[in-house]
Design a protein around this motif. Sequence first.
Motif, PDB file in Angstrom:
ATOM      1  N   GLN A  13      -3.657  -4.774 -13.979  1.00 43.15           N
ATOM      2  CA  GLN A  13      -2.756  -4.261 -12.945  1.00 43.15           C
ATOM      3  C   GLN A  13      -2.113  -2.926 -13.322  1.00 43.15           C
ATOM      4  N   GLU A  14      -2.408  -2.418 -14.503  1.00 46.62           N
ATOM      5  CA  GLU A  14      -1.950  -1.084 -14.880  1.00 46.62           C
ATOM      6  C   GLU A  14      -3.018  -0.024 -14.616  1.00 46.62           C
ATOM      7  N   ARG A  15      -4.207  -0.455 -14.182  1.00 47.97           N
ATOM      8  CA  ARG A  15      -5.289   0.487 -13.877  1.00 47.97           C
ATOM      9  C   ARG A  15      -5.094   1.039 -12.459  1.00 47.97           C
ATOM     10  N   ARG A  16      -5.205   2.340 -12.295  1.00 47.17           N
ATOM     11  CA  ARG A  16      -5.013   2.960 -10.989  1.00 47.17           C
ATOM     12  C   ARG A  16      -6.253   2.779 -10.116  1.00 47.17           C
ATOM     13  N   HIS A  17      -6.015   2.541  -8.826  1.00 45.08           N
ATOM     14  CA  HIS A  17      -7.086   2.325  -7.863  1.00 45.08           C
ATOM     15  C   HIS A  17      -6.988   3.388  -6.773  1.00 45.08           C
ATOM     16  N   SER A  18      -8.107   3.926  -6.418  1.00 42.21           N
ATOM     17  CA  SER A  18      -8.111   4.987  -5.402  1.00 42.21           C
ATOM     18  C   SER A  18      -7.670   4.471  -4.039  1.00 42.21           C
ATOM     19  N   LEU A  20      -5.148   2.453  -3.493  1.00 45.87           N
ATOM     20  CA  LEU A  20      -3.699   2.253  -3.449  1.00 45.87           C
ATOM     21  C   LEU A  20      -3.017   3.614  -3.373  1.00 45.87           C
ATOM     22  N   ARG A  21      -2.389   3.880  -2.224  1.00 46.55           N
ATOM     23  CA  ARG A  21      -1.733   5.166  -2.005  1.00 46.55           C
ATOM     24  C   ARG A  21      -0.310   4.919  -1.507  1.00 46.55           C
ATOM     25  N   TYR A  22       0.622   5.624  -2.099  1.00 43.30           N
ATOM     26  CA  TYR A  22       2.006   5.543  -1.648  1.00 43.30           C
ATOM     27  C   TYR A  22       2.156   6.365  -0.377  1.00 43.30           C
ATOM     28  N   PRO A  23       2.797   5.799   0.682  1.00 40.26           N
ATOM     29  CA  PRO A  23       2.870   6.525   1.960  1.00 40.26           C
ATOM     30  C   PRO A  23       3.488   7.919   1.848  1.00 40.26           C
ATOM     31  N   LEU A  24       4.458   8.102   0.963  1.00 36.27           N
ATOM     32  CA  LEU A  24       5.112   9.408   0.844  1.00 36.27           C
ATOM     33  C   LEU A  24       4.361  10.357  -0.087  1.00 36.27           C
ATOM     34  N   MET A  25       3.390   9.829  -0.848  1.00 34.93           N
ATOM     35  CA  MET A  25       2.576  10.658  -1.742  1.00 34.93           C
ATOM     36  C   MET A  25       1.121  10.220  -1.621  1.00 34.93           C
ATOM     37  N   PRO A  26       0.468  10.496  -0.497  1.00 38.86           N
ATOM     38  CA  PRO A  26      -0.878   9.952  -0.243  1.00 38.86           C
ATOM     39  C   PRO A  26      -1.948  10.471  -1.195  1.00 38.86           C
ATOM     40  N   LEU A  38      -1.661  10.656  -4.423  1.00 39.19           N
ATOM     41  CA  LEU A  38      -1.491  10.044  -5.742  1.00 39.19           C
ATOM     42  C   LEU A  38      -1.997   8.604  -5.720  1.00 39.19           C
ATOM     43  N   ALA A  39      -2.992   8.320  -6.553  1.00 44.53           N
ATOM     44  CA  ALA A  39      -3.491   6.946  -6.699  1.00 44.53           C
ATOM     45  C   ALA A  39      -2.553   6.175  -7.623  1.00 44.53           C
ATOM     46  N   LEU A  40      -2.270   4.933  -7.257  1.00 46.09           N
ATOM     47  CA  LEU A  40      -1.325   4.115  -8.009  1.00 46.09           C
ATOM     48  C   LEU A  40      -2.011   2.853  -8.537  1.00 46.09           C
ATOM     49  N   SER A  41      -1.388   2.284  -9.539  1.00 40.32           N
ATOM     50  CA  SER A  41      -1.826   0.981 -10.038  1.00 40.32           C
ATOM     51  C   SER A  41      -1.109  -0.105  -9.225  1.00 40.32           C
ATOM     52  N   PRO A  42      -1.604  -1.334  -9.260  1.00 43.05           N
ATOM     53  CA  PRO A  42      -0.910  -2.416  -8.534  1.00 43.05           C
ATOM     54  C   PRO A  42       0.541  -2.568  -8.951  1.00 43.05           C
ATOM     55  N   GLU A  75       2.545  -0.211 -10.131  1.00 42.06           N
ATOM     56  CA  GLU A  75       3.287   0.936  -9.600  1.00 42.06           C
ATOM     57  C   GLU A  75       3.511   0.787  -8.099  1.00 42.06           C
ATOM     58  N   MET A  76       2.516   0.336  -7.358  1.00 41.36           N
ATOM     59  CA  MET A  76       2.663   0.151  -5.924  1.00 41.36           C
ATOM     60  C   MET A  76       3.705  -0.920  -5.622  1.00 41.36           C
ATOM     61  N   TRP A  77       3.685  -2.004  -6.388  1.00 42.72           N
ATOM     62  CA  TRP A  77       4.675  -3.066  -6.180  1.00 42.72           C
ATOM     63  C   TRP A  77       6.082  -2.538  -6.428  1.00 42.72           C
ATOM     64  N   ALA A  78       6.270  -1.778  -7.514  1.00 44.28           N
ATOM     65  CA  ALA A  78       7.596  -1.242  -7.816  1.00 44.28           C
ATOM     66  C   ALA A  78       8.053  -0.264  -6.734  1.00 44.28           C
ATOM     67  N   ALA A  79       7.121   0.552  -6.214  1.00 43.69           N
ATOM     68  CA  ALA A  79       7.487   1.523  -5.181  1.00 43.69           C
ATOM     69  C   ALA A  79       7.891   0.832  -3.891  1.00 43.69           C
ATOM     70  N   LEU A  80       7.133  -0.172  -3.469  1.00 41.00           N
ATOM     71  CA  LEU A  80       7.435  -0.844  -2.214  1.00 41.00           C
ATOM     72  C   LEU A  80       8.673  -1.726  -2.311  1.00 41.00           C
ATOM     73  N   VAL A  81       8.911  -2.328  -3.477  1.00 43.12           N
ATOM     74  CA  VAL A  81      10.132  -3.109  -3.645  1.00 43.12           C
ATOM     75  C   VAL A  81      11.351  -2.192  -3.584  1.00 43.12           C
ATOM     76  N   GLY A  82      11.229  -1.005  -4.193  1.00 45.19           N
ATOM     77  CA  GLY A  82      12.334  -0.056  -4.115  1.00 45.19           C
ATOM     78  C   GLY A  82      12.593   0.425  -2.702  1.00 45.19           C
ATOM     79  N   MET A  83      11.563   0.448  -1.860  1.00 44.96           N
ATOM     80  CA  MET A  83      11.724   0.906  -0.473  1.00 44.96           C
ATOM     81  C   MET A  83      12.201  -0.215   0.445  1.00 44.96           C
ATOM     82  N   CYS A  84      11.618  -1.397   0.308  1.00 46.18           N
ATOM     83  CA  CYS A  84      11.891  -2.491   1.244  1.00 46.18           C
ATOM     84  C   CYS A  84      12.823  -3.559   0.686  1.00 46.18           C
ATOM     85  N   GLY A  85      12.975  -3.604  -0.654  1.00 49.09           N
ATOM     86  CA  GLY A  85      13.782  -4.662  -1.246  1.00 49.09           C
ATOM     87  C   GLY A  85      13.029  -5.979  -1.305  1.00 49.09           C
TER      88      GLY A  85
END
Length: 233
Positions: free
Chosen positions: A55-60, A62-68, A70-74, A76-86
């Motif tokens: 889950q630390e490997r980046r996948h093409s 997985l893209r953060y909506p505000l930074m399309p 940038l490829a993220l790892s699972p 990183e994506m979980w941390a970003a979305l939790v910070g946005m949505c709680g």
Amino acid sequence: MERVFGSINTLFAQHVAGYTGRHLGERGRRVEDEGCWTLAQLQELLDEWVVVGWQERRHSELRYPLMPRLALSPNEMWAALVGMCGHVPVPLAAADGIELLPAKRLTIGVDGIRFNHRTYGSRDLNPYRGRRSSAADGRWEVHYNPYEPAQCWVRLPEGWAQADWIHRTLVSSPFTDATWRDIRSVVERRGTRALTMKKPSPVPWMNCCGAPRWEQAQPGSGLSQRRPVRARP
């Protein structure tokens, strides 16, 4: 699915001691002399690798909506979305706590469940005494708390059932499974026991107070000075 198993094989399994490969061309020299792992240890290693490795490997994809771009790892994506949505923390229920405890596959005998030289029983086990479970091995799933071994929990068709140690009333001080093993090792080194216990009743919890009484052994009986008997109704 085949790609997932291939990734596990190349990224995790081949680095584990004792890996034999899929054929002789992939097998290392003298693999049989390497240290081997139990299934429980392999499960722990795999669980840890999934979290801190896979889950630390980046996948093409997985893209953060505000930074399309940038490829993220699972993770990183979980941390970003939790910070946005709680998130909403959900407390564990009693059944969830039992599920997290260590488990063993055991049989339910006439006397109850025999585990670590202790016998557990309850009225809920009566319909299943001497019966096989629907699992392939015929055993029942039993969960236990090594820090509080006075009871265990059995997964029955209708749900979890608590089974108590039949001699719990004889021990007034708290103890753990490690304490139990240490006491047994001391007794085994002595080569004798101060008290010899008879085979417990099939339903000892239906006796008075659920505990055996103690009476003097007869001279020449081969027993120690005191021995337990079932309490008479």
